[in-house]
Design a protein around this motif. Structure first.
Motif, short mmCIF file in Angstrom:
data_model
loop_
_atom_site.label_atom_id
_atom_site.label_comp_id
_atom_site.label_asym_id
_atom_site.label_seq_id
_atom_site.Cartn_x
_atom_site.Cartn_y
_atom_site.Cartn_z
N GLY A 235 0.85 -1.45 0.33
CA GLY A 235 -0.28 0.12 0.15
C GLY A 235 0.96 1.54 0.06
N VAL A 236 1.95 1.74 0.33
CA VAL A 236 3.12 2.51 0.27
C VAL A 236 4.50 2.45 -0.86
CG1 VAL A 236 1.75 3.55 2.46
CG2 VAL A 236 3.54 2.11 2.93
N PRO A 237 4.65 2.35 -1.11
CA PRO A 237 6.44 2.35 -1.96
C PRO A 237 7.56 1.92 -0.51
CG PRO A 237 5.79 4.78 -1.50
CD PRO A 237 5.40 4.32 -1.33
N LEU A 238 7.40 0.84 -0.52
CA LEU A 238 9.03 0.11 1.00
C LEU A 238 9.37 -0.37 0.17
CD1 LEU A 238 5.67 -1.05 3.70
CD2 LEU A 238 7.42 1.14 3.56
N TYR A 239 9.50 -0.91 -0.76
CA TYR A 239 10.59 -1.92 -1.58
C TYR A 239 11.87 -1.34 -1.65
CZ TYR A 239 12.53 -4.90 -5.41
OH TYR A 239 13.75 -5.82 -5.65
N ASP A 240 11.96 -0.27 -1.99
CA ASP A 240 13.10 0.56 -2.15
C ASP A 240 14.21 0.62 -0.71
OD1 ASP A 240 14.11 0.26 -4.36
OD2 ASP A 240 12.72 2.06 -4.40
N ARG A 241 13.47 1.25 0.57
CA ARG A 241 13.58 1.52 1.91
C ARG A 241 14.31 0.40 2.35
NH1 ARG A 241 12.67 5.22 5.93
NH2 ARG A 241 12.97 7.03 3.49
N CYS A 242 13.76 -1.05 2.26
CA CYS A 242 13.76 -2.26 2.94
C CYS A 242 15.37 -2.72 2.41
CB CYS A 242 12.95 -3.66 2.70
SG CYS A 242 11.53 -3.38 3.58
N VAL A 243 15.41 -3.05 0.86
CA VAL A 243 17.09 -3.08 0.39
C VAL A 243 18.06 -2.28 0.23
CG1 VAL A 243 17.98 -3.37 -2.56
CG2 VAL A 243 16.05 -4.01 -1.73
N ALA A 244 17.35 -0.81 0.85
CA ALA A 244 18.76 0.54 1.35
C ALA A 244 18.81 -0.04 2.23
CB ALA A 244 18.02 1.44 0.83
N ALA A 245 18.51 -0.62 3.57
CA ALA A 245 18.81 -0.61 4.92
C ALA A 245 18.98 -2.15 5.12
CB ALA A 245 17.07 -0.98 5.54
N ILE A 246 19.12 -2.87 4.28
CA ILE A 246 19.40 -4.50 3.92
C ILE A 246 20.96 -3.81 3.83
CG2 ILE A 246 20.19 -6.60 3.30
CD1 ILE A 246 17.05 -6.88 3.15
N ARG A 247 21.45 -3.70 2.97
CA ARG A 247 22.66 -3.23 2.07
C ARG A 247 23.29 -2.44 3.10
NH1 ARG A 247 22.47 -6.96 -2.14
NH2 ARG A 247 21.13 -5.96 -3.66
N HIS A 248 23.14 -1.21 3.94
CA HIS A 248 23.97 -0.38 5.07
C HIS A 248 23.60 -1.47 6.22
CE1 HIS A 248 23.63 3.57 6.82
NE2 HIS A 248 23.91 2.74 7.96
N LEU A 249 23.04 -2.04 6.43
CA LEU A 249 23.07 -3.17 7.57
C LEU A 249 24.17 -3.88 7.43
CD1 LEU A 249 19.71 -3.97 8.68
CD2 LEU A 249 21.83 -2.55 10.28
N GLN A 250 24.56 -4.51 6.45
CA GLN A 250 25.59 -5.29 6.10
C GLN A 250 27.13 -4.71 5.52
OE1 GLN A 250 23.75 -7.28 2.51
NE2 GLN A 250 23.05 -9.11 2.78
N ALA A 251 26.86 -3.67 5.69
CA ALA A 251 28.22 -2.99 4.92
C ALA A 251 28.52 -2.39 6.62
CB ALA A 251 27.70 -1.56 4.79
N ALA A 252 27.59 -2.24 7.72
CA ALA A 252 28.54 -2.47 8.79
C ALA A 252 28.70 -3.52 9.52
CB ALA A 252 27.10 -1.82 9.71
N ASP A 253 28.65 -3.95 9.03
CA ASP A 253 28.91 -6.08 9.55
C ASP A 253 28.73 -5.67 10.88
OD1 ASP A 253 30.68 -8.26 8.80
OD2 ASP A 253 32.39 -7.79 8.90
N ARG A 254 28.21 -5.94 11.33
CA ARG A 254 28.52 -5.73 13.69
C ARG A 254 26.93 -7.15 12.81
NH1 ARG A 254 28.63 -1.10 16.12
NH2 ARG A 254 29.88 0.28 15.01
N GLY A 255 26.93 -8.42 12.72
CA GLY A 255 26.96 -9.73 12.93
C GLY A 255 25.37 -9.77 12.96
#
Length: 363
Positions: free
Chosen positions: A152-172
């Protein structure tokens, strides 16, 4: 200190697993809850077409301080345990990061489900600091068009970006994707799983069955699914998708549904009343569910309150005569329930979960 907590957690989980088996065998309360689940808030700013929970308003919810007090009581009673948090949208709860930080401080591992709406870069940086330890993103389809339409709202790009950001932070942090099986998504479950695992490179993938619309009384109608526009219409096509997920899991891919649940889903989507059930639903002597107002219940579906954390200690609720009366009434339940958390995992599957966390961050 972390190693000692990991050992303490493993010993508690193993011994309590055996005690729960004895509880069901003797129909006596011999164990503590193995699963503590929280609906941290009712509110959600998404507009998911298969859910009407977003129509709810915040109503007398526990404050941050009340949550901290209750979590301290649970920690003192249970030792280091695993807390599952959902909503509503948990990150929409005011003070939620303070709650996560408190869990990390006192040795509670946390798993949070999110639609990703509030996971800005700044929020992801805070997640890297305080948790959760396991973050599951609700992404229903590998394409932006389908996912955003059902949400119902545009969430796809926000989810993908958040996953990429957290993976780059590499905090396990353990990352996962969960998809609802419905008309718009079921023909592409395997494609979505492979996209999540191979392109997003998350740690696990999970499917969830469509249920009567949340925040409505749809579930009181036994034929609700016949009129629900999201109900999958070609069972054989769904069967083929589920069979391929089983094959991927057998080949070692991290499909996180228990085998018995994947088998039961095919029956469920032919008729929700027909699916094979385990000998015992893993709820009466296992689950400790808490709603936003502190009400405690063993089953979200049965929805009978055993007590309230504002007035009672969690142990008092669990061990009360009233709680046992509720357990007795729940025996033989035939509700068409396929909630992921209520399908008991084998000891082998639980060991696999432990290894996943230990490999990433220590359990």
């Amino acid at each position: 200190m972390t190693l000692l907590r990991d050992i303490e957690f493993a010993v508690y989980q193993g011994s309590n697993h055996l005690a729960q088996r004895l509880s069901y065998a003797t129909d006596r309360r011999l164990a503590k809850p193995n699963q503590v689940s929280v609906l941290i808030t009712d509110i959600c700013a998404a507009r998911c077409t298969m859910c009407e929970m977003w129509k709810l308003k915040e109503d007398n919810e526990l404050t941050v301080d009340e949550w901290k007090r209750s979590l301290d009581q649970l920690r003192d009673w249970l030792g280091p345990f695993f807390l599952v948090v959902s909503g509503g949208e948990p990150f929409q709860k005011r003070g939620f990061f303070d709650i996560l930080a408190h869990c990390r401080q006192i040795g509670i591992k946390t798993k949070v489900s999110t639609n990703g709406m509030f996971l800005t870069d700044k929020a992801c940086d805070r997640i890297a600091e305080v948790g959760p330890d396991f973050l599951s993103f609700s992404i229903d389809h590998l394409t932006r068009e389908v996912h955003d339409k059902v949400r119902g709202v545009p969430l796809y790009d926000r989810c993908v970006a958040a996953i990429r950001h957290l993976q780059a932070a590499d905090r396990g942090i353990v990352l996962g994707v969960a998809s609802v099986i419905m008309e718009e998504t079921y023909a592409d479950l395997v494609a979505t799983a492979l996209w999540a695992l191979d392109e997003l490179k998350v740690d696990r993938y999970l499917v969830q069955p469509l249920y009567p619309t949340f925040a409505t009384d749809e579930s009181v109608d036994p034929s609700w699914f016949e009129r629900n526009p999201h109900w999958p219409r070609i069972p054989a096509l769904l069967d083929s998708q589920l069979a391929e997920l089983r094959r991927l899991k057998a080949a070692g891919r991290p499909i996180w549904n228990p085998d018995a649940q994947l088998d039961a889903l095919g029956y469920y989507f032919r008729d929700p009343k027909s699916h094979p059930r385990p000998d015992e639903c893993m709820v009466r002597y296992n689950a400790f569910n808490i709603d936003p107002r502190g009400d405690v219940m063993f089953c979200w579906t049965v929805d009978e309150r055993a007590g309230n954390l504002r007035r009672q200690h969690p142990r008092e609720i669990w061990e009360s005569a009233h709680a046992q009366q509720i357990r007795d009434r729940m025996k033989g339940c035939q509700a068409p329930c396929l909630l992921n958390c209520y399908r008991g995992r084998s000891l082998r599957e639980q060991v696999g979960l432990f290894k996943l966390f230990a490999g990433r961050q220590g359990f």
